[in-house]
Write a protein that holds these residues in place. Structure first.
Motif, PDB file in Angstrom:
ATOM      1  N   TYR A   1      35.552  51.025  52.747  1.00  0.00           N
ATOM      2  CA  TYR A   1      35.633  51.568  54.122  1.00  0.00           C
ATOM      3  C   TYR A   1      34.294  52.383  54.696  1.00  0.00           C
ATOM      4  O   TYR A   1      33.816  52.033  55.727  1.00  0.00           O
ATOM      5  CB  TYR A   1      36.651  52.936  54.196  1.00  0.00           C
TER       6      TYR A   1
ATOM      7  N   THR B   1      37.999  50.504  58.555  1.00  0.00           N
ATOM      8  CA  THR B   1      39.505  50.669  58.470  1.00  0.00           C
ATOM      9  C   THR B   1      40.319  49.727  57.797  1.00  0.00           C
ATOM     10  O   THR B   1      41.295  49.779  57.553  1.00  0.00           O
ATOM     11  CB  THR B   1      40.250  51.311  59.823  1.00  0.00           C
TER      12      THR B   1
ATOM     13  N   ARG C   1      38.489  51.095  48.142  1.00  0.00           N
ATOM     14  CA  ARG C   1      38.940  51.366  49.251  1.00  0.00           C
ATOM     15  C   ARG C   1      37.943  52.315  49.818  1.00  0.00           C
ATOM     16  O   ARG C   1      37.640  51.998  51.114  1.00  0.00           O
ATOM     17  CB  ARG C   1      40.217  51.782  49.289  1.00  0.00           C
TER      18      ARG C   1
ATOM     19  N   ALA D   1      39.651  48.509  55.230  1.00  0.00           N
ATOM     20  CA  ALA D   1      39.833  48.786  53.624  1.00  0.00           C
ATOM     21  C   ALA D   1      41.447  48.896  53.213  1.00  0.00           C
ATOM     22  O   ALA D   1      41.606  48.793  52.059  1.00  0.00           O
ATOM     23  CB  ALA D   1      39.137  49.933  53.434  1.00  0.00           C
TER      24      ALA D   1
END
Length: 170
Positions: A116, A122, A112, A124
């Motif tokens: 990102y 975002t 994640r 992610a």
């Protein structure tokens, strides 16, 4: 072990991998994520036997049954693509996590973070990517997009695969 020793662990055997695509719409011809995972594994001399590649519908039971079949065949690593989001049909994580002996929390966290920072910003936070062990076997579940597969494979899975298997089997 130093960082380089971890990355450069050599195994005395071939790694047996399987790739499972979870999708209601993909076919072998249109499965870009699953095919990319196979291609990237071939770069590190890991070949996928034809019987170790499958596409199943977004159905928890179908996913679980395929995973259990491969786990019984002593496949070292299973990579699933797709079904890791938050839509009602996304049930890969619900099928995978009950099978895990140990979750590798750092995989999802790093995935994640990298998503990102390097890929989707975002968005992610919608990913529920997960990895873990089932005895001496590994399962990685990543989103089905080619960007996500490429990121997971090149930044996380490929660099650590030998080391992870070494640690599991020592």
């Amino acid at each position: 072990m130093t960082k380089n020793e971890h990355v450069n662990v050599k195994l005395d055997r071939d790694i047996q991998c399987a790739v499972l695509t979870v999708s209601d719409t993909r076919t072998p011809e249109t499965d870009k994520g699953g095919n990319l995972a196979k291609e990237l594994l071939s770069e590190i001399n890991v070949e996928i036997k034809p019987e170790h590649y499958a596409i199943v519908k977004d159905d928890k039971q179908a996913i679980t049954e395929q995973l259990q079949q491969w786990l019984a065949e002593d496949v070292d690593v299973i990579i699933t693509t797709g079904g890791t989001g938050i839509a009602q049909r996304d049930v890969t994580i619900e099928a995978v996590t009950p099978l895990l002996s140990k979750e590798i929390e750092g995989f999802g966290e790093l995935f994640r973070y990298l998503s990102y920072a390097e890929d989707v910003g975002t968005r992610a936070l919608l990913s529920r990517a997960v990895a873990g062990t089932v005895g001496e076997q590994l399962i990685f579940s990543v989103p089905g997009s080619t960007g996500a597969v490429k990121l997971a494979m090149n930044k996380l899975i490929k660099p650590e695969l030998n080391h992870l298997i070494h640690e599991l089997t020592k």
